[in-house]
Design a protein around this motif. Sequence first.
Motif, PDB file in Angstrom:
ATOM      1  N   GLY A   1      22.516  44.529  15.188  1.00  0.00           N
ATOM      2  CA  GLY A   1      23.857  44.151  14.752  1.00  0.00           C
ATOM      3  C   GLY A   1      24.739  43.590  15.850  1.00  0.00           C
ATOM      4  O   GLY A   1      25.919  43.322  15.622  1.00  0.00           O
ATOM      5  N   GLN A   2      24.159  43.400  17.052  1.00  0.00           N
ATOM      6  CA  GLN A   2      24.962  42.932  18.178  1.00  0.00           C
ATOM      7  C   GLN A   2      24.272  41.790  18.930  1.00  0.00           C
ATOM      8  O   GLN A   2      24.266  41.754  20.156  1.00  0.00           O
ATOM      9  CB  GLN A   2      25.249  44.086  19.149  1.00  0.00           C
ATOM     10  CG  GLN A   2      26.218  45.125  18.608  1.00  0.00           C
ATOM     11  CD  GLN A   2      26.696  46.076  19.689  1.00  0.00           C
ATOM     12  OE1 GLN A   2      25.926  46.541  20.517  1.00  0.00           O
ATOM     13  NE2 GLN A   2      27.983  46.360  19.683  1.00  0.00           N
ATOM     14  N   ALA A   3      23.729  40.842  18.204  1.00  0.00           N
ATOM     15  CA  ALA A   3      23.052  39.727  18.869  1.00  0.00           C
ATOM     16  C   ALA A   3      23.986  39.011  19.834  1.00  0.00           C
ATOM     17  O   ALA A   3      23.587  38.642  20.954  1.00  0.00           O
ATOM     18  CB  ALA A   3      22.513  38.742  17.827  1.00  0.00           C
ATOM     19  N   ASN A   4      25.234  38.805  19.438  1.00  0.00           N
ATOM     20  CA  ASN A   4      26.204  38.124  20.299  1.00  0.00           C
ATOM     21  C   ASN A   4      26.581  38.978  21.508  1.00  0.00           C
ATOM     22  O   ASN A   4      26.556  38.522  22.655  1.00  0.00           O
ATOM     23  CB  ASN A   4      27.446  37.713  19.500  1.00  0.00           C
ATOM     24  CG  ASN A   4      28.015  38.844  18.639  1.00  0.00           C
ATOM     25  OD1 ASN A   4      27.548  39.988  18.666  1.00  0.00           O
ATOM     26  ND2 ASN A   4      29.036  38.516  17.863  1.00  0.00           N
ATOM     27  N   TYR A   5      26.911  40.236  21.250  1.00  0.00           N
ATOM     28  CA  TYR A   5      27.341  41.149  22.310  1.00  0.00           C
ATOM     29  C   TYR A   5      26.208  41.419  23.299  1.00  0.00           C
ATOM     30  O   TYR A   5      26.408  41.394  24.522  1.00  0.00           O
ATOM     31  CB  TYR A   5      27.814  42.448  21.661  1.00  0.00           C
ATOM     32  CG  TYR A   5      28.442  43.462  22.589  1.00  0.00           C
ATOM     33  CD1 TYR A   5      29.753  43.312  23.040  1.00  0.00           C
ATOM     34  CD2 TYR A   5      27.738  44.597  22.989  1.00  0.00           C
ATOM     35  CE1 TYR A   5      30.337  44.258  23.864  1.00  0.00           C
ATOM     36  CE2 TYR A   5      28.308  45.547  23.816  1.00  0.00           C
ATOM     37  CZ  TYR A   5      29.608  45.374  24.250  1.00  0.00           C
ATOM     38  OH  TYR A   5      30.192  46.323  25.073  1.00  0.00           O
ATOM     39  N   ALA A   6      25.005  41.654  22.776  1.00  0.00           N
ATOM     40  CA  ALA A   6      23.854  41.915  23.638  1.00  0.00           C
ATOM     41  C   ALA A   6      23.551  40.713  24.524  1.00  0.00           C
ATOM     42  O   ALA A   6      23.268  40.860  25.724  1.00  0.00           O
ATOM     43  CB  ALA A   6      22.628  42.265  22.792  1.00  0.00           C
ATOM     44  N   ALA A   7      23.609  39.517  23.952  1.00  0.00           N
ATOM     45  CA  ALA A   7      23.351  38.306  24.731  1.00  0.00           C
ATOM     46  C   ALA A   7      24.405  38.111  25.813  1.00  0.00           C
ATOM     47  O   ALA A   7      24.091  37.734  26.947  1.00  0.00           O
ATOM     48  CB  ALA A   7      23.308  37.094  23.805  1.00  0.00           C
ATOM     49  N   ALA A   8      25.662  38.378  25.469  1.00  0.00           N
ATOM     50  CA  ALA A   8      26.741  38.230  26.443  1.00  0.00           C
ATOM     51  C   ALA A   8      26.590  39.222  27.589  1.00  0.00           C
ATOM     52  O   ALA A   8      26.744  38.879  28.770  1.00  0.00           O
ATOM     53  CB  ALA A   8      28.091  38.409  25.765  1.00  0.00           C
ATOM     54  N   LYS A   9      26.276  40.463  27.255  1.00  0.00           N
ATOM     55  CA  LYS A   9      26.155  41.494  28.283  1.00  0.00           C
ATOM     56  C   LYS A   9      24.922  41.275  29.160  1.00  0.00           C
ATOM     57  O   LYS A   9      24.944  41.563  30.363  1.00  0.00           O
ATOM     58  CB  LYS A   9      26.121  42.876  27.634  1.00  0.00           C
ATOM     59  CG  LYS A   9      27.449  43.285  26.995  1.00  0.00           C
ATOM     60  CD  LYS A   9      28.613  43.238  27.971  1.00  0.00           C
ATOM     61  CE  LYS A   9      29.846  43.929  27.452  1.00  0.00           C
ATOM     62  NZ  LYS A   9      30.995  43.803  28.397  1.00  0.00           N
ATOM     63  N   ALA A  10      23.840  40.772  28.578  1.00  0.00           N
ATOM     64  CA  ALA A  10      22.675  40.404  29.381  1.00  0.00           C
ATOM     65  C   ALA A  10      23.013  39.216  30.277  1.00  0.00           C
ATOM     66  O   ALA A  10      22.607  39.158  31.452  1.00  0.00           O
ATOM     67  CB  ALA A  10      21.492  40.070  28.476  1.00  0.00           C
ATOM     68  N   GLY A  11      23.758  38.266  29.744  1.00  0.00           N
ATOM     69  CA  GLY A  11      24.178  37.116  30.531  1.00  0.00           C
ATOM     70  C   GLY A  11      25.021  37.510  31.727  1.00  0.00           C
ATOM     71  O   GLY A  11      24.907  36.912  32.810  1.00  0.00           O
ATOM     72  N   LEU A  12      25.852  38.519  31.559  1.00  0.00           N
ATOM     73  CA  LEU A  12      26.686  38.977  32.668  1.00  0.00           C
ATOM     74  C   LEU A  12      25.847  39.529  33.820  1.00  0.00           C
ATOM     75  O   LEU A  12      26.247  39.442  34.985  1.00  0.00           O
ATOM     76  CB  LEU A  12      27.670  40.044  32.182  1.00  0.00           C
ATOM     77  CG  LEU A  12      28.926  39.507  31.499  1.00  0.00           C
ATOM     78  CD1 LEU A  12      29.713  40.640  30.842  1.00  0.00           C
ATOM     79  CD2 LEU A  12      29.807  38.768  32.513  1.00  0.00           C
ATOM     80  N   GLN A  13      24.691  40.070  33.503  1.00  0.00           N
ATOM     81  CA  GLN A  13      23.827  40.570  34.578  1.00  0.00           C
ATOM     82  C   GLN A  13      23.278  39.413  35.416  1.00  0.00           C
ATOM     83  O   GLN A  13      23.261  39.483  36.650  1.00  0.00           O
ATOM     84  CB  GLN A  13      22.706  41.418  33.989  1.00  0.00           C
ATOM     85  CG  GLN A  13      23.223  42.682  33.309  1.00  0.00           C
ATOM     86  CD  GLN A  13      22.126  43.633  32.884  1.00  0.00           C
ATOM     87  OE1 GLN A  13      20.986  43.531  33.344  1.00  0.00           O
ATOM     88  NE2 GLN A  13      22.455  44.567  32.016  1.00  0.00           N
ATOM     89  N   GLY A  14      22.857  38.340  34.752  1.00  0.00           N
ATOM     90  CA  GLY A  14      22.402  37.171  35.487  1.00  0.00           C
ATOM     91  C   GLY A  14      23.531  36.519  36.262  1.00  0.00           C
ATOM     92  O   GLY A  14      23.345  36.055  37.404  1.00  0.00           O
ATOM     93  N   PHE A  15      24.700  36.475  35.678  1.00  0.00           N
ATOM     94  CA  PHE A  15      25.891  35.934  36.334  1.00  0.00           C
ATOM     95  C   PHE A  15      26.203  36.735  37.597  1.00  0.00           C
ATOM     96  O   PHE A  15      26.474  36.172  38.668  1.00  0.00           O
ATOM     97  CB  PHE A  15      27.060  35.978  35.353  1.00  0.00           C
ATOM     98  CG  PHE A  15      28.370  35.488  35.895  1.00  0.00           C
ATOM     99  CD1 PHE A  15      28.539  34.169  36.282  1.00  0.00           C
ATOM    100  CD2 PHE A  15      29.464  36.339  35.990  1.00  0.00           C
ATOM    101  CE1 PHE A  15      29.763  33.706  36.768  1.00  0.00           C
ATOM    102  CE2 PHE A  15      30.685  35.899  36.470  1.00  0.00           C
ATOM    103  CZ  PHE A  15      30.836  34.575  36.860  1.00  0.00           C
TER     104      PHE A  15
END
Length: 253
Positions: A150-164
């Motif tokens: 239920g959090q495809a957007n949130y999970a992707a954003a939070k994973a992206g922050l790790q790479g950032f």
Amino acid sequence: MSTTEQRVAIVTGAARGIGAATALRLAADGRAVAVLDLDEAACADTVEQITKAGGRALAVGCDVSDEAQVEAAVARVAAELGAPTVLVNNAGVLRDNLLFKMSALDWDTVMGVHLKGAFLMSRAVQKHMVDAKFGRIVNLSSSSALGNRGQANYAAAKAGLQGFTKTLAKELGKFGVTANAVAPGFVVTEMTAQTAERVGMGFEDFQAAAASQIPVQRVGRPEDIANAIAFFTGEAAGFVSGQVLYVAGGPLN
């Protein structure tokens, strides 16, 4: 006054929850704190608590996904509190839904606040850090970065922050700037209350169910996360950069 006590910090999403707890902790550690949130008036309570305790704080209204507002907010902080050299990118929103129900606006809103917001804030503040030859950036990721229904957007954003985060650590390290991420597990906030409502559970029952799955047998509190953030922002953490710390009461498989 020590060098640490003279640092100016910006905490986004600091009107409540983890952001407010972080602002209070950094102020207790001797920082002047810009309490930044979408609604400036909502920051009043956090600012009042800091100033009553003898600290310096400034309420700043800003949509972190808006480039012009970010530039104006950082310029105001520099003018009224001093050049910011500590940044905590905590601002966040939820637009939870299963993939087939998720709208493009749900996706864009979450990406805009979490990822674009962290990018814009970091870009605006880094110039002050580079000039000072000192900087601490802490990005708020989440255990949801590992995937959550239920959090495809949130999970992707939070994973992206790790790479950032890891990229900032590599680019800015030579200027005395570190970048790390804190990834909370279940923490009692308005956002987790919203999740409980979404799945049709009472919040107390939701917390009890979560605690039963956590090795330390309790849910997290905003102060637990603020303590971890405070470590990364300190003078003593200068050799720690590009790391992701899960603060979740146990290991995550």
